[in-house]
Design a protein around this motif. Structure first.
Motif, PDB file in Angstrom:
ATOM      1  N   THR A 299       0.909  -1.229   0.136  1.00  0.00           N
ATOM      2  CA  THR A 299      -0.058  -0.016   0.008  1.00  0.00           C
ATOM      3  C   THR A 299       0.827   1.272  -0.169  1.00  0.00           C
ATOM      4  O   THR A 299       0.588   2.301  -0.750  1.00  0.00           O
ATOM      5  N   GLU A 300       1.998   1.152   0.760  1.00  0.00           N
ATOM      6  CA  GLU A 300       2.793   2.232   0.843  1.00  0.00           C
ATOM      7  C   GLU A 300       3.701   2.454  -0.385  1.00  0.00           C
ATOM      8  O   GLU A 300       3.716   3.848  -0.849  1.00  0.00           O
ATOM      9  N   TRP A 301       4.020   1.406  -1.038  1.00  0.00           N
ATOM     10  CA  TRP A 301       4.506   1.650  -2.382  1.00  0.00           C
ATOM     11  C   TRP A 301       3.706   2.151  -3.695  1.00  0.00           C
ATOM     12  O   TRP A 301       3.980   3.005  -4.448  1.00  0.00           O
ATOM     13  N   CYS A 302       2.521   1.647  -3.419  1.00  0.00           N
ATOM     14  CA  CYS A 302       1.545   2.265  -4.362  1.00  0.00           C
ATOM     15  C   CYS A 302       1.224   3.795  -4.235  1.00  0.00           C
ATOM     16  O   CYS A 302       1.086   4.563  -5.053  1.00  0.00           O
ATOM     17  N   ALA A 303       0.926   4.048  -3.051  1.00  0.00           N
ATOM     18  CA  ALA A 303       1.048   5.586  -2.542  1.00  0.00           C
ATOM     19  C   ALA A 303       2.205   6.298  -3.009  1.00  0.00           C
ATOM     20  O   ALA A 303       2.031   7.525  -3.654  1.00  0.00           O
ATOM     21  N   PHE A 304       3.286   5.878  -2.947  1.00  0.00           N
ATOM     22  CA  PHE A 304       4.567   6.557  -3.531  1.00  0.00           C
ATOM     23  C   PHE A 304       4.302   6.566  -5.169  1.00  0.00           C
ATOM     24  O   PHE A 304       4.512   7.738  -5.401  1.00  0.00           O
ATOM     25  N   MET A 305       3.763   5.659  -5.775  1.00  0.00           N
ATOM     26  CA  MET A 305       3.682   5.746  -7.160  1.00  0.00           C
ATOM     27  C   MET A 305       2.700   6.531  -7.455  1.00  0.00           C
ATOM     28  O   MET A 305       2.675   7.465  -8.556  1.00  0.00           O
ATOM     29  N   ALA A 306       1.713   6.676  -6.713  1.00  0.00           N
ATOM     30  CA  ALA A 306       0.210   7.683  -7.045  1.00  0.00           C
ATOM     31  C   ALA A 306       0.964   9.057  -6.961  1.00  0.00           C
ATOM     32  O   ALA A 306       0.539   9.872  -7.708  1.00  0.00           O
TER      33      ALA A 306
END
Length: 542
Positions: A299-306
């Protein structure tokens, strides 16, 4: 019957279908093992996927030197890839070089589309017929038809009425398409679609991209291979070959052997930045080992990419459309691109979410949605493939007692080791469903080597009929369908969910390459006991 349409019949020990990376390797190994072998290919050139997919900016997203063949040190040393991720023209040149370098072309026949492959039980042979009237008889058939070879175009009403140009990415014309000043629609934003958008954005008058599902796209980070890197690649051939032949991913990448939660939040952000700036699949294969399974880290990695997407795309509404909803990283096949997000900052490029604004029909002059009609000169179909079983189910394969393979697989593929099916003796399909997950040429190469070794084993023991045992097939198929190791969602094309009416079944091997290699090693050690070997009832008179 005219002279040009008379059936010609030819005999060979091994008949290979498909001149892609897998088929070429199978032809080479069959010849090296002392079998007579031929290869037939529907296209007019070799390269498989890399022959058909010649759209603008088509290129590898596996490092070039990890995709090519490893069986020859001389080949490795004499061929120099110009880029870390080579483009289609260079890839096609490579396969032509390999075919000529090893004198394979004399056993390749191009322009032959298989229409029927029928097994004859008494003689233990196959008769394969082509669209041009060609007929082959073979002891063994190896269908190296690949997973990405049958294009899918959704059944949108009115497609045949469109008066402009239409092209699917995998059936791109050899003559370059002129985009200059044209109004262009692109339907689909998968791995092919994200490569095309920035490649044509500066040439077109207007580009409208129709997106069904946003994916977690990250930068490919391509670049030239420097002279120093070329020298290092050549000097380290043996170690590179050994790593690629045993790596779980089929890459040279090294997984980060610590949990994301072992780092502080600040350290994780630094790590994510490193991954974002790394090449290609390292976003998966060099990430924290638990990135796919640890919800907090994913989830944190996805938030970084977003946040990266929001920082690149200037229009907030477009940025939000480009951020995936409903799946984390690894839930679908992640694409890699160059300049994709940046293209949406150009005034002539726009994005339509077809979940919010569905396409209702194709008109003579363009595309109609629920918000009206937009006129176009060209439509690009970047809508993917009938993955896994699509090509095999179109070969007209009939095994024992005339059983059609398509009927046998009506509820999904049933295979042993992803290379054979019970009831279809002397028929193999490396690189098809249930192979592995990772760099395709590596695990498909594992399968080609197993097929060849099994045929040699049969010959050495006086057999000429080889078949996967029914129990072994049942166990392997159950293992594929019941495994919980895959991160991919059942809504992805890796389960066939993109094809209307297709059973939603596992089309990959979620247990991975290491598990496949362990099983293959056991098969060899146990003298291929999970296959049945026999002698044909009638002596072949070919």
């Amino acid at each position: 019957m005219s002279e040009s349409t008379k059936v010609s019949s030819a005999w060979t020990d091994v008949l290979v279908i498909g001149a892609g990376v897998t088929g070429i390797y199978q032809l080479y190994l069959a010849r090296e093992a002392g079998f007579s072998a031929r290869l037939i290919e529907a296209g007019t050139g070799v390269g498989g996927t890399w022959y058909w997919n010649r759209y603008p900016e088509a290129r590898f997203d596996s490092e070039s030197y990890t995709y090519g063949y490893l069986f020859s040190k001389e080949l490795w040393e004499e061929w120099e890839w110009s880029e870390k991720f080579a483009g289609q023209p260079e890839i096609e040149r490579y396969f032509n070089h390999v075919v000529d370098r090893f004198d394979l072309r004399r056993d390749i026949r191009l322009g032959v589309k298989v229409t029927e492959a029928v097994y004859d039980e008494p003689s233990g042979t196959w008769t394969v017929r082509g669209s041009d009237g060609t007929e082959f008889r073979a002891r063994y058939v190896v269908a190296a038809t690949g997973n990405l070879s049958v294009p899918f175009i959704p059944a949108i009403p009115g497609r045949e009425d469109f008066r402009g140009e239409q092209h699917h990415t995998s059936r791109w014309p050899k003559t370059p398409v002129d985009f200059s000043g044209k109004r262009v629609a692109q339907i689909g934003t998968g791995s092919s679609g994200v490569q095309i958008v920035p490649a044509i954005a500066d040439d077109v008058a207007r580009l409208t991209v129709y997106q069904k599902q946003a994916d977690w796209l990250t930068p490919l980070n391509n670049g030239p291979i420097t002279p120093q890197e070329q020298a290092e690649l050549k000097a380290n051939y043996e170690s590179i070959r050994d790593t690629l032949n045993t790596s779980p991913s089929g890459f040279l990448h090294q997984i980060t052997m610590r949990s994301g939660l072992d780092d502080t939040p600040e350290q994780r952000q630094e790590f994510y930045e490193t991954r974002w700036n790394g090449p290609g699949f390292t976003k998966l294969s060099e990430h924290y080992w638990d990135m796919l399974t640890n919800e907090t880290v994913n989830t944190e990695w996805c938030a970084f990419m977003a946040d990266k997407i929001r920082g690149i795309v200037k229009d907030p509404e477009t940025a939000e459309k480009l951020i995936p909803k409903g799946h984390g990283y690894g839930g679908r096949r992640p694409p890699f691109g160059t300049g994709y997000y940046e293209a949406y900052n150009k005034p002539n490029v726009s994005l339509v979410d077809i979940n919010e604004t569905p396409i209702t029909r194709i008109t003579e002059d363009g595309i109609e949605t629920t918000e009206g009609v937009e006129e176009f000169d060209i439509i690009i179909w970047a809508t993917g493939y009938d993955f896994g079983t699509g090509a095999l189910n179109r070969l007209g394969v009939r095994g024992r007692q005339g059983l059609p393979l398509k009927e046998y697989w009506a509820e999904g593929p049933r295979t042993y080791l992803g290379i054979a099916a019970a009831g279809f003796p002397n028929f193999f399909f490396p690189g098809g469903p249930h192979g592995a997950t990772g760099n395709n040429p590596r695990y498909a190469g594992d399968q080609v080597e197993l097929v060849t070794d099994a045929l040699v084993h049969a010959r050495d023991h006086g057999h000429d009929v080889v078949e996967a045992a029914a129990g072994a097939e049942e166990e392997w198929t159950e293992q594929m369908n019941s495994s919980t190791q895959s991160s991919f969602l059942e809504s992805s094309y890796f389960y066939g969910a993109n094809i209307p009416g297709k059973p939603v079944k596992q089309l990959l091997n979620p247990t991975g390459r290491w598990a496949l290699l362990e099983t293959v090693a056991a098969v060899r050690q146990n003298e291929y006991a999970t296959f049945t070997f026999s002698k044909a009832m009638e002596k072949d008179d070919a």
